[in-house]
Motif scaffolding. Structure first.
Motif, short mmCIF file in Angstrom:
data_model
loop_
_atom_site.label_atom_id
_atom_site.label_comp_id
_atom_site.label_asym_id
_atom_site.label_seq_id
_atom_site.Cartn_x
_atom_site.Cartn_y
_atom_site.Cartn_z
N GLN A 159 182.96 95.46 25.70
CA GLN A 159 181.80 95.46 24.81
C GLN A 159 180.60 94.74 25.41
OE1 GLN A 159 182.91 94.04 20.92
NE2 GLN A 159 184.40 95.69 20.60
N GLU A 160 180.79 93.60 26.03
CA GLU A 160 179.65 92.86 26.60
C GLU A 160 179.02 93.64 27.75
OE1 GLU A 160 178.05 90.33 25.33
OE2 GLU A 160 179.48 90.45 23.68
N ARG A 161 179.84 94.31 28.53
CA ARG A 161 179.31 95.12 29.62
C ARG A 161 178.44 96.24 29.08
NH1 ARG A 161 180.38 99.87 31.98
NH2 ARG A 161 182.19 100.20 30.61
N VAL A 162 178.89 96.89 28.01
CA VAL A 162 178.11 97.99 27.43
C VAL A 162 176.81 97.47 26.83
CG1 VAL A 162 178.10 99.75 25.62
CG2 VAL A 162 180.12 99.45 27.06
N TRP A 163 176.86 96.30 26.19
CA TRP A 163 175.61 95.75 25.66
C TRP A 163 174.65 95.37 26.78
CZ3 TRP A 163 173.77 97.07 21.45
CH2 TRP A 163 174.54 97.22 20.30
N GLN A 164 175.16 94.94 27.91
CA GLN A 164 174.28 94.65 29.04
C GLN A 164 173.61 95.92 29.54
OE1 GLN A 164 173.43 91.52 30.19
NE2 GLN A 164 171.84 92.79 31.16
N VAL A 165 174.34 97.02 29.51
CA VAL A 165 173.74 98.32 29.85
C VAL A 165 172.55 98.61 28.94
CG1 VAL A 165 174.17 100.81 29.76
CG2 VAL A 165 175.82 99.30 30.89
N ARG A 166 172.72 98.36 27.65
CA ARG A 166 171.61 98.56 26.72
C ARG A 166 170.44 97.62 27.04
NH1 ARG A 166 167.50 98.25 24.89
NH2 ARG A 166 166.80 98.22 22.71
N HIS A 167 170.74 96.38 27.35
CA HIS A 167 169.68 95.41 27.64
C HIS A 167 168.93 95.74 28.94
CE1 HIS A 167 170.96 93.22 24.24
NE2 HIS A 167 171.99 92.60 24.78
N ASP A 168 169.56 96.52 29.79
CA ASP A 168 168.92 96.92 31.06
C ASP A 168 168.10 98.20 30.92
OD1 ASP A 168 169.94 94.76 32.44
OD2 ASP A 168 171.69 95.83 33.19
N ALA A 169 167.77 98.58 29.70
CA ALA A 169 167.06 99.85 29.48
C ALA A 169 165.72 99.90 30.21
CB ALA A 169 166.86 100.07 27.98
N LEU A 170 164.95 98.81 30.22
CA LEU A 170 163.63 98.84 30.84
C LEU A 170 163.70 98.99 32.36
CD1 LEU A 170 160.60 98.82 30.44
CD2 LEU A 170 160.66 96.31 30.46
N PRO A 171 164.48 98.19 33.07
CA PRO A 171 164.58 98.45 34.51
C PRO A 171 165.21 99.80 34.83
CG PRO A 171 166.13 96.72 33.85
CD PRO A 171 165.20 96.95 32.70
N ALA A 172 166.09 100.28 33.95
CA ALA A 172 166.67 101.61 34.15
C ALA A 172 165.60 102.68 34.06
CB ALA A 172 167.78 101.87 33.13
N ALA A 173 164.68 102.53 33.11
CA ALA A 173 163.59 103.50 32.98
C ALA A 173 162.70 103.49 34.21
CB ALA A 173 162.78 103.18 31.72
N GLN A 174 162.35 102.31 34.69
CA GLN A 174 161.48 102.25 35.86
C GLN A 174 162.15 102.83 37.09
OE1 GLN A 174 159.65 98.47 36.62
NE2 GLN A 174 158.52 99.21 38.39
N ALA A 175 163.47 102.68 37.18
CA ALA A 175 164.19 103.20 38.35
C ALA A 175 164.19 104.72 38.41
CB ALA A 175 165.63 102.68 38.33
N LEU A 176 163.79 105.38 37.32
CA LEU A 176 163.72 106.84 37.34
C LEU A 176 162.65 107.36 38.29
CD1 LEU A 176 163.95 107.61 33.51
CD2 LEU A 176 165.67 108.20 35.24
#
Length: 487
Positions: free
Chosen positions: A339-356
């Motif tokens: 669960q904590e790993r999945v929530w970290q994925v959610r918290h990384d949404a902004l850097p994930a967007a920029q990496a596109l």
């Protein structure tokens, strides 16, 4: 107001007036004053796309007394003061301004007159009272530092964003985050403050009592004031018990509209949501690429339920029935160990967007609307994005009616930036037309000052009057929140 000195010297050297200031700061905070531009630049901006310039000096304070002394020195020199925590803000609220700068690169062309007071060294947990479920901490304490200590007592501090911000910075911006649907924002989780005022005086507000009718509510005046009325140095916090159990379910839907309506129906039905996060198809694709996950690329909800273990099964069944009725495409229960790993994925949404997109920067913004209008607001915003041709994933704390849009823009492309600005203005107007707000949690900073006027045309003059009363010389975080030249 005429400044008593000028800090437009070279990038590596202070001029005579600035050197006098630096020497005075060194006398009150010896050995912890930075003044070379190469050193101050790190402290002179947040994560936003807004302009900044290297501050004249940075004071690395370790106590309320040092903050007060530094403020008194700056006031005597008529020098602006900006308080800074971890620099995770997204609206330029802790940026040193003015200074010509290219927003896409953050490269500054001149020095700012401001002095930054860095509060990260104020990182002591001063008191924990498990019986009263409260604690007092210094402003630089991080939530990641506080919660492991609280866990020993079966307690947690629940407010705050996904990034590891400082407690003081979260209060200054009235932050919230994924837990707000159940536990509220910082405003509901702070009971008292210690604040350094513009003249260096130290004021204590609120207290430890669970309620009070004693005079003006000064605590909530400073919460969300973004360092424009005073500098928060200590906080007394409300704590919550650690829940007995937690479940996390990832749900995929054919549309954002369907996903948003699931959350609306859950709230109406009394499902005890702990967290309810929406990610559109573009954001899920970004997360899959960035975090190496394999979620279905569709409009998605991350829903956490928490509480007594015996009640969770029934709560989950109600959630499932509501999701099925909205055309659920896929349901994935997350193992407790993940669960904590999945929530970290959610918290990384902004850097994930920029990496596109290579060679890009992000312009992240947010609005918040009544729950009944959330689905329509997001759907119409998605239509704007599609017609504009921009890359702009959406993620949101949909249990609160709050969503974020992250423009991913090419460096140096002014035409693209102008299209983003036009779409941004439509989004703000739409949110306000629904009875919403121009920002649910990012704050005003330097980026949303005109939006604040649109939202509160009769309230902003009152805000200016408060600012003038508490900071008559306009030295605390100038150029943020309200423009004193506006009336």
């Amino acid at each position: 107001m005429e400044a008593m000195w000028d800090a437009q010297g070279s990038a590596g050297n202070a001029d005579g007036g600035a050197q006098e200031l630096i020497d005075a700061l060194e006398r009150v905070v010896p050995g912890r004053v930075l003044w070379h531009a190469a050193d101050t630049s790190e402290y002179s901006h947040d994560r936003s796309h807004h302009g900044w310039a290297p501050a004249t000096a940075v004071v690395r304070a370790t106590s309320t007394e040092e903050v007060a002394a530094a403020v008194q020195v700056c006031r005597a020199a008529r020098v602006p003061v900006i308080a800074r925590g971890t620099g995770t803000g997204l609206e330029g609220g802790a940026n040193a301004v003015p200074g010509a700068v290219e927003p896409a690169t953050g490269i500054a062309a001149q020095r700012s007159r401001a002095v930054i007071i860095d509060l990260r060294g104020m990182n002591r947990i001063l008191r924990i009272d498990p019986d009263s479920a409260d604690a007092t901490v210094e402003a630089g304490v991080l939530r990641s530092e506080l919660n492991p200590v609280l866990a020993v007592h079966g307690l947690q501090f629940v407010a705050g964003p996904g990034v590891d911000a400082s407690i003081g910075g979260m209060a200054a911006t009235r932050a919230s985050g994924t837990n707000a649907v159940k536990y509220g924002t910082m405003a509901e989780n702070v009971r008292g403050l210690t604040v350094v005022m513009a003249d260096g005086a130290v004021v204590k507000t609120g207290g430890r009592a669970r309620k009070s009718s004693a005079g003006y509510d000064l605590t909530h005046l400073f919460i969300g004031s973004e360092g424009t009325l005073g500098i928060i140095t200590e906080l007394t916090l409300k704590l919550a018990p650690t829940p007995e159990g937690r479940t996390l379910t990832v749900l995929s839907f054919p549309s954002v509209d369907a996903a948003a309506r699931v959350v609306q129906r859950c709230l109406q039905a009394g499902v005890d949501l702990a967290r309810a996060e929406l990610l559109d198809t573009a954001q899920i694709a970004a997360i899959n690429a960035y975090s190496h996950t394999d979620f279905r690329e569709a409009s998605t909800l991350f829903v956490e339920l928490s509480g007594e273990a015996r009640s969770l099964e029934g709560q989950a069944a109600r959630l499932d029935a509501i999701a099925d009725a909205q055309g659920l495409l896929e349901r994935r229960r997350i193992d407790p160990a993940d669960q904590e790993r999945v929530w970290q994925v959610r918290h990384d949404a902004l850097p994930a967007a920029q990496a596109l997109r290579p060679d890009s920067y992000t312009w992240s913004t947010d609005v918040c609307v009544p729950i009944a209008h959330l689905a329509q607001c997001i759907t119409e915003t998605q239509a704007d994005i599609e017609s504009s041709g921009l890359l702009a994933p959406i993620a949101g704390h949909v249990g609160d009616g709050n969503f974020h849009l992250a423009f991913v823009l090419a460096n140096g492309d002014d035409a693209e930036r102008q299209r983003a600005a036009a779409l941004y203005r439509r989004m703000i107007r739409r949110a306000l037309s629904f009875g919403g707000t121009c920002t649910g949690e990012h704050g005003i900073g330097e980026g949303k000052m005109s939006d604040l006027i649109d939202e509160h045309p009769t309230g902003v003059p009152v805000m200016r009057a408060i600012k003038r009363a508490l900071d008559p010389e306009g030295l605390l975080n100038p150029g943020k929140m309200v423009d004193l030249r506006g009336d």
